[in-house]
Enzyme design. Structure first.
Site, PDB file in Angstrom:
ATOM      1  N   HIS A 185       0.859  -1.179   0.000  1.00  0.00           N
ATOM      2  CA  HIS A 185       0.000   0.000   0.000  1.00  0.00           C
ATOM      3  C   HIS A 185       0.898   1.232   0.000  1.00  0.00           C
ATOM      4  O   HIS A 185       2.028   1.192   0.503  1.00  0.00           O
ATOM      5  CB  HIS A 185      -0.882  -0.033   1.251  1.00  0.00           C
ATOM      6  N   ASP A 263       2.552  -4.526   7.901  1.00  0.00           N
ATOM      7  CA  ASP A 263       1.308  -3.782   7.709  1.00  0.00           C
ATOM      8  C   ASP A 263       0.163  -4.778   7.830  1.00  0.00           C
ATOM      9  O   ASP A 263      -0.049  -5.601   6.941  1.00  0.00           O
ATOM     10  CB  ASP A 263       1.318  -3.110   6.338  1.00  0.00           C
ATOM     11  N   GLN A 266      -5.154  -5.221   6.754  1.00  0.00           N
ATOM     12  CA  GLN A 266      -6.079  -6.177   6.153  1.00  0.00           C
ATOM     13  C   GLN A 266      -6.044  -7.524   6.865  1.00  0.00           C
ATOM     14  O   GLN A 266      -6.865  -8.391   6.578  1.00  0.00           O
ATOM     15  CB  GLN A 266      -5.753  -6.367   4.665  1.00  0.00           C
ATOM     16  N   LYS A 289     -11.218  -0.792   9.560  1.00  0.00           N
ATOM     17  CA  LYS A 289     -11.350  -1.994   8.736  1.00  0.00           C
ATOM     18  C   LYS A 289     -11.813  -3.204   9.550  1.00  0.00           C
ATOM     19  O   LYS A 289     -12.101  -4.256   8.977  1.00  0.00           O
ATOM     20  CB  LYS A 289     -10.032  -2.301   8.023  1.00  0.00           C
ATOM     21  N   CYS A 429      -4.789   2.501  -3.865  1.00  0.00           N
ATOM     22  CA  CYS A 429      -3.548   2.962  -3.199  1.00  0.00           C
ATOM     23  C   CYS A 429      -2.407   1.970  -3.404  1.00  0.00           C
ATOM     24  O   CYS A 429      -1.545   1.807  -2.530  1.00  0.00           O
ATOM     25  CB  CYS A 429      -3.787   3.200  -1.701  1.00  0.00           C
TER      26      CYS A 429
END
Length: 471
Positions: A185, A263, A266, A289, A429
């Site tokens: 991202h 990261d 998600q 999210k 993104c």
């Protein structure tokens, strides 16, 4: 509606009663433990608290997901464009909030709105208690050793920037190397570009495998050297859905003495995470999210690593003592939380952590594997449609990014919206990833815990109709 349920698309959905328990007495805050007199006073004799919606986290009984929890999400029960039942398949961008989170936000704003860690009055003590309780909930969600390892940030992007600009700028030198992948991202590319430009370090990019479009592990291993100081990779891709082999990544990263940042924006919504066994030094995630509010996220970091990091931003709350010629700084996490924090949002994110914990992350992951496989199968049968990323069994998220030959993704998404179906279009993104794949944009359908196979069927049927019209 009959029998206390809500009928959606001809199906009966059950309603669920809220469990209401009194909020526990406020405990001493992190700041009070540092010896700030006013904060100690605020929490020393806590007032009686009013009832709030409480969590049932830790119980063995896990609620079903999918259709069974739809009544928890008021926003899903609406018609759009006049007579179209909303089908929300844009959860990769942001998920919806259950009533439990909305109630937590309402309770703070209506009942005990006050700043935290400062005042000695009733509302300040209650707000401080709820704010720090939210930190503890996030710590339990990812199995941190202590809530002091959780730093509240404005989102996942801010958490990644915190590592890049605090640890990165104080540790990287000319000749050092930072490793990312082409699947990142923008929030895990741009901060490292800025940091490398400021420090003289070199940014290196791991490619993808040609067949399954996953991070190429052999290329990653070949790229590692004594020059590598930090590896920053996405755990679950927001465009490909691919899941990283973190065991291998962590093992190889440790061999060269480098740090590992993941990261997990998600990943947190879709699977269990145990930071004590993950092998990372930091993980970054965003609250919106996983059913929480926008404007709030968190950074988990190993306590010994956080202790070595300098402040990223200066101001109130992150200090111990301020003089005209110098200042001394508070220990983590306060060191990285200057100014008035997003209090309501943190409390809401804590309620969201309770919510998905009560459902059970294993339960969520199993359901999403089933949903993702079903969506992949249905889309694969559409003529001229290409799905990007690995097959369903290698995905950590049920999302599918795709294109249809001869149709622009934005046109496709626009016409689907006319039918009440919300999907994402654009580069998500991940412009470098799209360039790598030789495309300018893609459409993305990303279901979540409250979506159903019936909605997938409707989506694919409408997709076929839209393609017939456009072609």
């Amino acid at each position: 509606m009959d029998g206390g349920g809500i009928a959606i698309s001809g199906r009966q959905l059950s309603t669920h009663a809220k469990l209401v328990l009194p909020l526990q007495h406020p405990q001493r805050s992190l700041h009070a433990q540092r010896g700030h007199d006013t904060r100690r006073q605020a929490l020393a004799s806590p007032p009686e608290a009013e009832p709030l919606v409480a969590s049932t986290s830790g119980q063995d009984n896990r609620r079903a997901v999918g259709e069974e929890i739809r009544s928890d999400f008021p926003i899903l029960h609406q018609m759009v464009h006049g007579d179209k039942q909303l089908i929300y398949f844009d959860n990769g961008a942001t998920s919806q909030k259950p009533k439990q989170v909305l109630e937590a936000l309402r309770a703070y704003n209506e009942g005990y709105n006050a700043n935290v860690h400062r005042g000695v009055h009733y509302l300040a003590a209650k707000a401080t208690s709820a704010f720090e309780e939210a930190r503890e909930k996030i710590a339990r969600l990812v199995n941190a050793r202590s809530s002091r390892e959780i730093v509240f940030t404005s989102n996942g992007t801010a958490a990644l920037n915190l590592v890049a600009h605090s640890w990165g700028r104080s540790n990287l030198r000319p000749g050092d190397e930072v490793i990312v992948s082409v699947a990142e991202h923008h929030s895990n590319i741009v901060p490292w570009q800025m940091t490398c430009q400021a420090t003289g370090a070199t940014l290196r990019v791991v490619p993808l495998t040609k067949d399954t479009q996953e991070v190429d592990m052999q290329a990653f291993k070949d790229m590692l050297s004594e020059k590598t100081k930090i590896v920053a990779l996405v755990y679950v891709s927001n465009m490909l859905g691919s899941v990283l082999d973190t065991d291998y990544i962590a093992e190889e990263t440790r061999k060269v003495g480098a740090k590992l940042l993941l990261d997990c924006s998600q990943a947190v919504p879709n699977m269990p995470l145990d930071v004590q066994s993950l092998g990372a030094d930091w993980i970054a995630a965003t609250g919106h999210k996983f059913c929480g509010p926008t404007g709030i996220g968190f950074l988990w970091g190993r306590s010994e690593v956080l202790e070595q990091m300098p402040p990223y931003l200066g101001g109130g709350e992150m200090i111990e003592h301020v003089y005209l010629d110098h200042s001394t700084y508070a220990p983590p996490p306060s060191r990285f939380e200057p100014g008035t924090p997003p209090i309501a949002e943190a409390i809401g994110m804590g309620a969201a952590a309770d919510y998905i914990s009560d459902l059970g992350l294993e339960n969520i992951h199993s359901y999403e594997q089933e949903m993702g496989g079903y969506l992949y199968e249905k889309l694969s049968a559409v003529p001229g449609l290409t799905i990007y990323g690995p097959p369903p069994e290698k995905r950590g998220s049920p999302l599918c990014s795709f294109n249809v030959e001869g149709v622009h993704a934005t046109d496709l998404s626009t016409f689907l919206d006319f039918e009440g179906i919300a999907v994402r279009s654009g580069h998500h993104c991940t412009q470098p990833l799209h360039h790598h794949l030789g495309i300018n944009a893609s459409a993305r359908a990303s279901p979540y815990i409250y979506n159903t196979k019936g909605e997938v069927d409707t989506f694919v049927d409408e997709l076929r109709s839209v393609l017939k019209f456009l072609k």
